[in-house]
Design a protein around this motif. Structure first.
Motif, PDB file in Angstrom:
ATOM      1  N   ILE A   1     -14.873  -0.778   2.405  1.00 13.66           N
ATOM      2  CA  ILE A   1     -13.466  -0.689   2.000  1.00 13.66           C
ATOM      3  C   ILE A   1     -13.335  -0.946   0.505  1.00 13.66           C
ATOM      4  CG2 ILE A   1     -11.168  -1.721   2.236  1.00 13.66           C
ATOM      5  CD1 ILE A   1     -12.004  -2.377   5.173  1.00 13.66           C
ATOM      6  N   ALA A   2     -13.984  -2.011   0.027  1.00 13.83           N
ATOM      7  CA  ALA A   2     -13.920  -2.360  -1.394  1.00 13.83           C
ATOM      8  C   ALA A   2     -14.481  -1.234  -2.253  1.00 13.83           C
ATOM      9  CB  ALA A   2     -14.688  -3.662  -1.639  1.00 13.83           C
ATOM     10  N   GLN A   3     -15.568  -0.615  -1.780  1.00 10.86           N
ATOM     11  CA  GLN A   3     -16.179   0.476  -2.536  1.00 10.86           C
ATOM     12  C   GLN A   3     -15.261   1.691  -2.587  1.00 10.86           C
ATOM     13  OE1 GLN A   3     -19.984   1.738  -1.027  1.00 10.86           O
ATOM     14  NE2 GLN A   3     -20.459   2.966  -2.819  1.00 10.86           N
ATOM     15  N   LYS A   4     -14.669   2.042  -1.444  1.00  5.22           N
ATOM     16  CA  LYS A   4     -13.774   3.202  -1.408  1.00  5.22           C
ATOM     17  C   LYS A   4     -12.555   3.017  -2.303  1.00  5.22           C
ATOM     18  CE  LYS A   4     -14.778   5.240   3.135  1.00  5.22           C
ATOM     19  NZ  LYS A   4     -14.211   5.609   4.454  1.00  5.22           N
ATOM     20  N   LEU A   5     -12.040   1.792  -2.327  1.00  2.00           N
ATOM     21  CA  LEU A   5     -10.838   1.521  -3.112  1.00  2.00           C
ATOM     22  C   LEU A   5     -11.156   1.143  -4.558  1.00  2.00           C
ATOM     23  CD1 LEU A   5      -8.696  -0.457  -0.503  1.00  2.00           C
ATOM     24  CD2 LEU A   5      -8.654   1.984  -1.033  1.00  2.00           C
ATOM     25  N   GLY A   6     -12.455   1.036  -4.882  1.00  2.00           N
ATOM     26  CA  GLY A   6     -12.852   0.711  -6.249  1.00  2.00           C
ATOM     27  C   GLY A   6     -12.461  -0.677  -6.678  1.00  2.00           C
ATOM     28  N   MET A   7     -12.593  -1.648  -5.764  1.00  5.06           N
ATOM     29  CA  MET A   7     -12.159  -3.027  -6.040  1.00  5.06           C
ATOM     30  C   MET A   7     -13.288  -4.018  -5.833  1.00  5.06           C
ATOM     31  SD  MET A   7      -8.564  -3.169  -4.017  1.00  5.06           S
ATOM     32  CE  MET A   7      -7.367  -1.877  -4.149  1.00  5.06           C
ATOM     33  N   SER A   8     -13.178  -5.151  -6.519  1.00  7.30           N
ATOM     34  CA  SER A   8     -14.049  -6.277  -6.233  1.00  7.30           C
ATOM     35  C   SER A   8     -13.546  -6.969  -4.977  1.00  7.30           C
ATOM     36  CB  SER A   8     -14.034  -7.264  -7.402  1.00  7.30           C
ATOM     37  OG  SER A   8     -12.750  -7.865  -7.514  1.00  7.30           O
ATOM     38  N   GLY A   9     -14.324  -7.922  -4.458  1.00  6.11           N
ATOM     39  CA  GLY A   9     -13.913  -8.641  -3.254  1.00  6.11           C
ATOM     40  C   GLY A   9     -12.594  -9.367  -3.413  1.00  6.11           C
ATOM     41  N   SER A  10     -12.409 -10.022  -4.569  1.00  8.78           N
ATOM     42  CA  SER A  10     -11.178 -10.777  -4.793  1.00  8.78           C
ATOM     43  C   SER A  10      -9.979  -9.852  -4.950  1.00  8.78           C
ATOM     44  CB  SER A  10     -11.315 -11.684  -6.030  1.00  8.78           C
ATOM     45  OG  SER A  10     -11.599 -10.914  -7.184  1.00  8.78           O
ATOM     46  N   GLU A  11     -10.185  -8.703  -5.609  1.00  5.32           N
ATOM     47  CA  GLU A  11      -9.096  -7.730  -5.757  1.00  5.32           C
ATOM     48  C   GLU A  11      -8.695  -7.161  -4.400  1.00  5.32           C
ATOM     49  OE1 GLU A  11      -9.954  -5.861 -10.200  1.00  5.32           O
ATOM     50  OE2 GLU A  11     -11.037  -5.084  -8.471  1.00  5.32           O
TER      51      GLU A  11
ATOM     52  N   ASP B   1       8.555   7.624   3.581  1.00  2.00           N
ATOM     53  CA  ASP B   1       9.661   6.897   4.199  1.00  2.00           C
ATOM     54  C   ASP B   1       9.501   5.406   3.916  1.00  2.00           C
ATOM     55  OD1 ASP B   1      11.451   5.605   6.096  1.00  2.00           O
ATOM     56  OD2 ASP B   1      11.556   7.550   7.094  1.00  2.00           O
ATOM     57  N   LYS B   2      10.545   4.771   3.421  1.00  2.00           N
ATOM     58  CA  LYS B   2      10.468   3.356   3.062  1.00  2.00           C
ATOM     59  C   LYS B   2      10.256   2.448   4.261  1.00  2.00           C
ATOM     60  CE  LYS B   2      13.149   1.857  -0.288  1.00  2.00           C
ATOM     61  NZ  LYS B   2      14.331   1.593  -1.136  1.00  2.00           N
ATOM     62  N   THR B   3      10.471   2.975   5.455  1.00  2.00           N
ATOM     63  CA  THR B   3      10.256   2.155   6.644  1.00  2.00           C
ATOM     64  C   THR B   3       8.824   2.281   7.172  1.00  2.00           C
ATOM     65  OG1 THR B   3      10.950   3.921   8.153  1.00  2.00           O
ATOM     66  CG2 THR B   3      12.661   2.440   7.325  1.00  2.00           C
ATOM     67  N   SER B   4       8.011   3.136   6.559  1.00  4.55           N
ATOM     68  CA  SER B   4       6.639   3.338   7.039  1.00  4.55           C
ATOM     69  C   SER B   4       5.706   2.317   6.399  1.00  4.55           C
ATOM     70  CB  SER B   4       6.160   4.749   6.726  1.00  4.55           C
ATOM     71  OG  SER B   4       5.997   4.910   5.324  1.00  4.55           O
ATOM     72  N   ALA B   5       4.482   2.292   6.876  1.00  2.42           N
ATOM     73  CA  ALA B   5       3.487   1.378   6.330  1.00  2.42           C
ATOM     74  C   ALA B   5       3.145   1.763   4.897  1.00  2.42           C
ATOM     75  CB  ALA B   5       2.228   1.405   7.191  1.00  2.42           C
ATOM     76  N   PHE B   6       2.731   0.769   4.102  1.00  8.21           N
ATOM     77  CA  PHE B   6       2.383   1.024   2.711  1.00  8.21           C
ATOM     78  C   PHE B   6       1.182   1.961   2.607  1.00  8.21           C
ATOM     79  CE2 PHE B   6       0.338  -0.026  -1.336  1.00  8.21           C
ATOM     80  CZ  PHE B   6       1.409   0.174  -2.196  1.00  8.21           C
ATOM     81  N   GLY B   7       0.382   2.044   3.664  1.00  9.63           N
ATOM     82  CA  GLY B   7      -0.782   2.916   3.656  1.00  9.63           C
ATOM     83  C   GLY B   7      -0.436   4.353   3.343  1.00  9.63           C
ATOM     84  N   GLN B   8       0.725   4.819   3.783  1.00  9.90           N
ATOM     85  CA  GLN B   8       1.136   6.200   3.519  1.00  9.90           C
ATOM     86  C   GLN B   8       1.320   6.430   2.024  1.00  9.90           C
ATOM     87  OE1 GLN B   8       4.735   7.436   5.516  1.00  9.90           O
ATOM     88  NE2 GLN B   8       4.710   9.474   4.607  1.00  9.90           N
ATOM     89  N   LEU B   9       1.951   5.464   1.350  1.00 11.80           N
ATOM     90  CA  LEU B   9       2.141   5.580  -0.093  1.00 11.80           C
ATOM     91  C   LEU B   9       0.794   5.533  -0.806  1.00 11.80           C
ATOM     92  CD1 LEU B   9       3.855   5.695  -2.632  1.00 11.80           C
ATOM     93  CD2 LEU B   9       4.183   3.217  -2.464  1.00 11.80           C
ATOM     94  N   THR B  10      -0.087   4.646  -0.347  1.00 11.21           N
ATOM     95  CA  THR B  10      -1.417   4.543  -0.952  1.00 11.21           C
ATOM     96  C   THR B  10      -2.158   5.861  -0.879  1.00 11.21           C
ATOM     97  OG1 THR B  10      -1.547   2.197  -0.342  1.00 11.21           O
ATOM     98  CG2 THR B  10      -3.608   3.302  -0.885  1.00 11.21           C
ATOM     99  N   GLN B  11      -2.083   6.522   0.270  1.00 12.22           N
ATOM    100  CA  GLN B  11      -2.771   7.798   0.434  1.00 12.22           C
ATOM    101  C   GLN B  11      -2.223   8.860  -0.511  1.00 12.22           C
ATOM    102  OE1 GLN B  11      -2.450   8.736   4.595  1.00 12.22           O
ATOM    103  NE2 GLN B  11      -3.690   6.990   5.221  1.00 12.22           N
ATOM    104  N   VAL B  12      -0.907   8.888  -0.673  1.00 12.86           N
ATOM    105  CA  VAL B  12      -0.301   9.855  -1.594  1.00 12.86           C
ATOM    106  C   VAL B  12      -0.752   9.576  -3.025  1.00 12.86           C
ATOM    107  CG1 VAL B  12       1.873  10.681  -2.594  1.00 12.86           C
ATOM    108  CG2 VAL B  12       1.697  10.283  -0.130  1.00 12.86           C
ATOM    109  N   LEU B  13      -0.755   8.310  -3.410  1.00 14.74           N
ATOM    110  CA  LEU B  13      -1.137   7.948  -4.775  1.00 14.74           C
ATOM    111  C   LEU B  13      -2.597   8.259  -5.044  1.00 14.74           C
ATOM    112  CD1 LEU B  13       0.753   4.569  -5.242  1.00 14.74           C
ATOM    113  CD2 LEU B  13       1.348   6.808  -6.175  1.00 14.74           C
TER     114      LEU B  13
END
Length: 201
Positions: free
Chosen positions: A175-185, A114-126
């Motif tokens: 969080i950074a480790q789970k998402l595979g990102m550096s601190g700046s990313e 749903d476009k009115t939901s938080a972006f977190g929902q889309l992130t989880q699907v992706l």
């Protein structure tokens, strides 16, 4: 309609179809920061999107707004199904709860957001679509991720959550480790997600 450099072999090639330009730009910025995913093109109408899904360079992943100015977004999914039957489609809709997927397209649909939901929902699907399929964030990590996106420092987050600064730093690294990102990313994507949520709201 805009294109990007080719994806590397391990990345999913993603097409975003969305007619609201500001939303499209924010969405693209956020998705480009996700490891394992390359936004190779965007489209704001059905005709351009169908053309992008009908050739040899059809995407592996389609982020699809159903309400397009020149027709139903499902026609884009049908074009992709004919070209790349193992691709995945994530549907964006303002009426996600009432969306009924045609039987022929069900194997392609990875999720309806749903476009009115938080972006977190889309992130989880992706994340379910991506090869690395990172472990989901805990509720506390989601809270801290949101506060990072608001521009708060570790000390400010510690005060807001009643945690120690050391604990916040530990969560931040996890969080950074789970998402595979550096601190700046991490800071960049958290900030973009916060902006997108503001647009959605």
């Amino acid at each position: 309609m805009t294109a990007s450099p080719p994806a590397t072999p391990q990345e999913l090639r993603c097409l975003i179809v969305e007619d609201q330009v500001m939303f499209l730009q924010l969405l693209r910025s956020m998705l480009e920061a996700m490891p394992g995913l390359q936004v190779v093109a965007t489209a704001t109408c059905q005709a351009n999107a169908i053309a992008l899904c009908s050739g040899d360079d059809a995407p592996d992943l389609l982020i699809l707004d159903l309400a397009l100015p020149d027709g139903d977004g499902l026609a884009v999914a049908e074009a992709l199904a004919a070209t790349r039957p193992h691709a995945k489609v994530v549907v964006l809709s303002g009426q996600a709860s009432s969306f009924v997927c045609p039987a022929a397209l069900q194997p392609l649909i990875a999720g309806v957001v749903d476009k009115t939901s938080a972006f977190g929902q889309l992130t989880q699907v992706l994340e379910r679509c991506l090869p690395h399929s990172s472990e989901p964030l805990t509720p506390r990590q989601e809270e801290i991720y949101g506060l990072i996106g608001q521009g708060l420092t570790n000390k400010e987050i510690a005060r807001a959550t009643e945690l120690s600064v050391a604990t916040v730093e530990t969560h931040r690294k996890a969080i950074a480790q789970k998402l595979g990102m550096s601190g700046s990313e991490l800071v960049r994507q958290a900030s973009l997600r916060s902006r997108l949520n503001a647009v959605e709201g």
